[in-house]
Write an enzyme that holds these catalytic residues in place. Structure first.
Site, PDB file in Angstrom:
ATOM      1  N   HIS A 160      -2.018  -0.847  -3.345  1.00  0.00           N
ATOM      2  CA  HIS A 160      -2.311  -0.409  -4.712  1.00  0.00           C
ATOM      3  C   HIS A 160      -3.170  -1.391  -5.512  1.00  0.00           C
ATOM      4  O   HIS A 160      -2.894  -1.675  -6.688  1.00  0.00           O
ATOM      5  CB  HIS A 160      -1.013  -0.128  -5.473  1.00  0.00           C
ATOM      6  CG  HIS A 160      -0.215   1.024  -4.914  1.00  0.00           C
ATOM      7  ND1 HIS A 160      -0.781   2.084  -4.248  1.00  0.00           N
ATOM      8  CD2 HIS A 160       1.134   1.283  -4.923  1.00  0.00           C
ATOM      9  CE1 HIS A 160       0.171   2.945  -3.877  1.00  0.00           C
ATOM     10  NE2 HIS A 160       1.336   2.481  -4.272  1.00  0.00           N
ATOM     11  N   HIS A 234       0.356   7.149 -10.246  1.00  0.00           N
ATOM     12  CA  HIS A 234       1.617   6.916  -9.551  1.00  0.00           C
ATOM     13  C   HIS A 234       2.827   7.413 -10.348  1.00  0.00           C
ATOM     14  O   HIS A 234       3.885   6.765 -10.371  1.00  0.00           O
ATOM     15  CB  HIS A 234       1.760   5.421  -9.252  1.00  0.00           C
ATOM     16  CG  HIS A 234       2.535   5.128  -8.011  1.00  0.00           C
ATOM     17  ND1 HIS A 234       3.870   5.435  -7.871  1.00  0.00           N
ATOM     18  CD2 HIS A 234       2.159   4.572  -6.839  1.00  0.00           C
ATOM     19  CE1 HIS A 234       4.273   5.052  -6.677  1.00  0.00           C
ATOM     20  NE2 HIS A 234       3.258   4.521  -6.030  1.00  0.00           N
ATOM     21  N   GLU A 364       0.817  11.508  -4.942  1.00  0.00           N
ATOM     22  CA  GLU A 364      -0.395  10.723  -5.215  1.00  0.00           C
ATOM     23  C   GLU A 364      -1.570  11.326  -4.460  1.00  0.00           C
ATOM     24  O   GLU A 364      -1.668  11.173  -3.244  1.00  0.00           O
ATOM     25  CB  GLU A 364      -0.170   9.274  -4.789  1.00  0.00           C
ATOM     26  CG  GLU A 364       1.013   8.616  -5.467  1.00  0.00           C
ATOM     27  CD  GLU A 364       1.634   7.528  -4.601  1.00  0.00           C
ATOM     28  OE1 GLU A 364       0.969   6.535  -4.306  1.00  0.00           O
ATOM     29  OE2 GLU A 364       2.806   7.689  -4.214  1.00  0.00           O
TER      30      GLU A 364
HETATM   31  C1  BGC Z   1       3.875   3.770  -1.370  1.00  0.00           C
HETATM   32  C2  BGC Z   1       5.264   3.238  -1.173  1.00  0.00           C
HETATM   33  C3  BGC Z   1       5.549   2.234  -2.255  1.00  0.00           C
HETATM   34  C4  BGC Z   1       5.389   2.924  -3.580  1.00  0.00           C
HETATM   35  C5  BGC Z   1       5.625   2.012  -4.745  1.00  0.00           C
HETATM   36  C6  BGC Z   1       3.806   4.425  -2.702  1.00  0.00           C
HETATM   37  O1  BGC Z   1       2.527   4.898  -2.931  1.00  0.00           O
HETATM   38  O2  BGC Z   1       3.496   4.645  -0.350  1.00  0.00           O
HETATM   39  O3  BGC Z   1       5.407   2.641   0.086  1.00  0.00           O
HETATM   40  O4  BGC Z   1       6.841   1.709  -2.134  1.00  0.00           O
HETATM   41  O5  BGC Z   1       4.103   3.458  -3.677  1.00  0.00           O
HETATM   42  O6  BGC Z   1       4.942   0.854  -4.618  1.00  0.00           O
END
Ligand code: BGC
Length: 400
Positions: A160, A234, A364
């Protein structure tokens, strides 16, 4: 002006790029609420021509005051977004009896999003994610013959956007209103080399709350050097958030015949595996909890949408308890369906709600994780002169 669509990214030659860079400073609460404040409160709330209102959302740990903007439509639906991380903090939508309720996990003020517990757990509640949504293997990739090393923040990988992704920066905000509804335009300039990514990236994200109870998110980005981009939001949804329950009874449909298989660190192996006959088959509605025990750790995968370009369906969710429905559409080839597996009850959100395992789910919309290292995946590369542009819509309704 639109020149070509290449590798799943919309490539545009846009003389108006300067417009993005030239977006104004973050207006103060007084400035942004001018038109709403000068009209009677109820008029400001119901007329689609009224501007979003704003109020302080508190100060960040480095002392910057951030705002909370409220977008309202004629049905009384409200979306609140802060310019800290471009975070969607709440969304009030009706249930089957017309009762408005919040469907988003989050906090009442910016300190919730900056608390040590939140930062340690790293759930990214409601935030804008960039420069690259999801994981990049080993935190590195090669572009035009040059290797780039990113900030690693998830075991051996970069997740991210790295240590300080777009979820942790203060965006410039510009509230607006048009025939489509009230909107909030957020802009951010990510410097060349930020978190290890090449190129200065000019990003603009516009949230619009439409008359038909949809939150539209429109993302644009341009660069001055070849780079990779994969932007998303998110938000954790719980269509019955107020009840403090998990989402295992929510029924999900994903129009995807395949998903990307991952290794132990959640990096795709490159295999696109058919969902048929597996707990990953959501081509017809299934309760999240129905087969989740068969998936070690829970759902945290990228589904390969059957349609990859143009506006198409990405997910449908139905909560039998409230009758609320959510329909997601996108122009992206993939969707990360994550079921809040890492939430463990240590975070307490709005109204004191304890966020335990599976307290919310994320949808997402995205290009596939680790695309920069996967030549067979649709490309996430962005070159100077091109414009990255993608739109995803989260539309709410009810089933009686
Ligand atoms: C990921 C997860 C992660 C979450 C929060 C998601 O997009 O795929 O593995 O724990 O985001 O960070």
């Amino acid at each position: 002006m639109i020149s070509l669509r290449r590798s799943g990214l919309l490539a545009v030659t846009l003389p108006g790029l300067l417009l993005l860079a030239a977006c104004g400073n973050n207006p103060s609460a007084e400035q942004t609420s001018t038109s709403a404040a000068s009209a009677p409160a109820d008029t400001a709330q119901t007329k689609s021509t009224a501007m979003p209102t704003s109020a302080s959302f508190g100060k960040t740990t480095d002392g910057t005051e951030v705002q909370l903007y409220t977008l309202t439509n004629a049905n009384g639906v409200k979306a609140t977004i802060t310019n800290y991380g471009g975070t969607l903090t709440s969304l009030l939508v009706p249930d089957k009896d017309g009762k408005l309720g919040d469907v988003i996990l989050g906090f009442d003020n910016v300190s919730g999003y900056q608390s040590p517990e939140f930062l340690k757990a790293g759930p990214y509640f409601g935030a804008l994610i960039g420069r690259y949504g999801n994981r990049i293997k080993g935190g590195k990739f090669t572009l035009e013959g040059k290797e780039y090393n990113l900030a690693k923040n998830n075991g051996p990988n970069s997740l991210h956007g790295g240590l300080k992704g777009f979820d942790k920066v203060v965006w410039q905000a510009e509230p607006g209103s048009s025939a489509d509804g009230q909107s909030l335009k957020l802009t951010y300039v990510s410097k060349d080399g930020e978190e290890g990514y090449p190129g200065t990236l000019n990003v603009a994200v516009v949230y619009t709350l439409t008359a038909d109870n949809a939150l539209k998110i429109d993302y644009t980005a341009t660069t001055d050097k070849a780079t990779v981009v994969n932007l998303t939001n998110h938000a954790y949804f719980n269509l019955n958030h107020g009840a403090g329950k998990d989402v295992l009874n929510h029924e999900v449909t994903l129009p995807a015949d395949r998903y990307t298989v991952v290794d132990a660190t959640l990096i795709p192996t490159g295999e696109l595996r058919p969902v048929k006959g597996t707990p990953f088959d959501f081509t017809t509605p299934h309760a999240i909890g129905e087969r989740i025990a068969q998936v070690p750790g829970g759902y945290d995968h990228n589904w390969v949408l059957n349609t990859a370009t143009g506006e198409h369906a990405a997910a449908t969710v139905y909560d039998p308890a409230t009758g609320r429905t959510l329909e997601v559409t996108t122009d992206q080839p993939g969707i990360q369906f994550y079921t809040g597996n890492f939430l463990d009850g240590t975070l307490k959100g709005k109204g004191g709600t304890v966020y335990g395992k599976h307290a919310g789910f994320c949808l997402e919309t995205q290009h596939f994780p680790d695309s920069p290292n996967q030549p067979k995946f649709p490309s996430t590369e962005l070159k100077p002169g091109e414009t990255y542009h993608t739109v995803s819509t989260y539309k709410f309704g009810v089933r009686k």
